[in-house]
Enzyme design. Structure first.
Site, PDB file in Angstrom:
ATOM      1  N   LYS A  51      32.795  47.460  53.406  1.00 17.70           N
ATOM      2  CA  LYS A  51      32.001  48.599  52.925  1.00 17.70           C
ATOM      3  C   LYS A  51      32.309  49.850  53.749  1.00 17.70           C
ATOM      4  O   LYS A  51      32.457  50.942  53.204  1.00 17.70           O
ATOM      5  CB  LYS A  51      30.500  48.261  52.973  1.00 17.70           C
ATOM      6  CG  LYS A  51      30.101  47.320  51.846  1.00 17.70           C
ATOM      7  CD  LYS A  51      28.753  46.656  52.045  1.00 17.70           C
ATOM      8  CE  LYS A  51      28.530  45.624  50.950  1.00 17.70           C
ATOM      9  NZ  LYS A  51      27.329  44.826  51.120  1.00 17.70           N
ATOM     10  N   GLN A  95      22.216  44.391  54.465  1.00 14.94           N
ATOM     11  CA  GLN A  95      23.086  43.266  54.114  1.00 14.94           C
ATOM     12  C   GLN A  95      22.273  41.968  54.069  1.00 14.94           C
ATOM     13  O   GLN A  95      21.592  41.626  55.023  1.00 14.94           O
ATOM     14  CB  GLN A  95      24.215  43.160  55.154  1.00 14.94           C
ATOM     15  CG  GLN A  95      25.254  42.097  54.846  1.00 14.94           C
ATOM     16  CD  GLN A  95      26.025  42.362  53.565  1.00 14.94           C
ATOM     17  OE1 GLN A  95      26.432  43.480  53.289  1.00 14.94           O
ATOM     18  NE2 GLN A  95      26.207  41.335  52.766  1.00 14.94           N
ATOM     19  N   ASP A 118      21.934  49.403  46.333  1.00 16.26           N
ATOM     20  CA  ASP A 118      22.219  48.033  45.876  1.00 16.26           C
ATOM     21  C   ASP A 118      21.579  47.761  44.507  1.00 16.26           C
ATOM     22  O   ASP A 118      21.937  46.792  43.838  1.00 16.26           O
ATOM     23  CB  ASP A 118      21.674  47.017  46.896  1.00 16.26           C
ATOM     24  CG  ASP A 118      22.788  46.393  47.736  1.00 16.26           C
ATOM     25  OD1 ASP A 118      23.934  46.363  47.260  1.00 16.26           O
ATOM     26  OD2 ASP A 118      22.500  45.939  48.861  1.00 16.26           O
TER      27      ASP A 118
END
Length: 279
Positions: A51, A95, A118
């Site tokens: 990322k 995460q 997300d």
């Protein structure tokens, strides 16, 4: 049979985003993503590194918070609160998975929906289901791009999704509906699964079982999208679909690796760029 190249399509998307970010910078708009990782899970560390690399390539600033395994829920929520308030941070990504001592649901809900790149916050999930603007979960959004950019029309097609997770199965079904597909969702309790999957013009498999879908499950000429990623007994990467058996039957199929995987990060970057221009 066409093998859908996720690496190539994700690279195209990243190049488009890079141009867009450069244009935004000229207008004085910069974009910043905060990535939080708790503990040092190996797979998570690889994702986080990828990322950061993608952010650097596109021209997005990234802030990395690598917190110890012993971080409390309270400390994590306090950091999210601080990032929510920061005007220079456009996107926040925590995460997953988190240590067992931290309630994932509480953490997802704590992120400002406008910064939830997300697409997991209940507000964004709700927006997707009623057709309003919001962030869409990156893997399903990536699959729609794979289909569209491969010239595969969804409208009017019989679409079958195997798996009903909040991250892939459910949003996948909503996105296929949005594109005017006729959608069936199957799962571990579905009776006569092969009968249902054999109806599919477009079959999306996210069941989490290695090599589960064999040729008996697939109609000739179907498009098969494999979301799974596992290691077989020889430590070789494989998906939920038995590629060797199924590929010859299909009109198009995604390989593992190099199919859906690269698209997830490309769409995360897409959401990050959108976060910099959304009020």
């Amino acid at each position: 049979m066409n093998i859908i190249d996720g690496k190539k399509i994700s690279a195209e998307i990243k190049d488009e985003l890079k141009e867009r970010v450069a244009a935004l910078k000229e207008q004085g708009v910069s974009i910043c993503l905060a990535v939080i990782q708790v503990g040092s899970d190996k797979a998570s560390s690889v994702y986080v590194a990828n990322k950061k690399k993608a952010c650097a390539y596109i021209g997005i600033e990234s802030l990395a918070y690598e917190l110890p395994e012993t971080t409390t829920e309270e400390e994590l929520l306090s950091l999210i609160g601080e990032l929510n308030r920061r005007e220079d941070v456009n996107g926040i990504l925590v995460q997953l998975p988190l240590p067992k001592t931290i309630d994932e649901d509480k953490v997802i809900r704590a992120i400002d929906p406008k910064k939830d790149v997300d697409g997991f916050h209940p507000v964004n999930v709700g927006c997707l289901n009623i057709g309003q603007e919001g962030y869409v979960s990156c893997t399903p959004a990536g699959i729609i791009q794979l289909l569209k950019r491969s010239g595969i029309s969804i409208e009017g097609k019989e679409c079958v999704v195997v798996g009903r997770s909040n991250i892939v199965g459910k949003p996948m079904a909503a996105l296929l509906l949005r594109e005017n597909g006729t959608v069936t969702v199957c799962h571990s309790r579905t009776k006569n699964l092969a009968e249902v999957t054999r109806r599919a013009d477009i079959l999306v498999v996210a069941i989490g079982k290695p090599l589960f879908i064999t040729k008996e499950y697939v109609k000739e000429g179907a498009v098969v999208i494999d979301v799974g990623i596992h290691r077989d007994e020889n430590n070789k990467l494989c998906g939920d679909v038995d590629f060797e058996q199924v590929a010859p039957l299909t009109s198009a199929i995604t390989p593992v690796p190099g199919g859906v995987g690269p698209m997830t990060i490309a769409m995360l970057m897409y959401n990050c760029v959108a976060s910099g221009t959304r009020k």
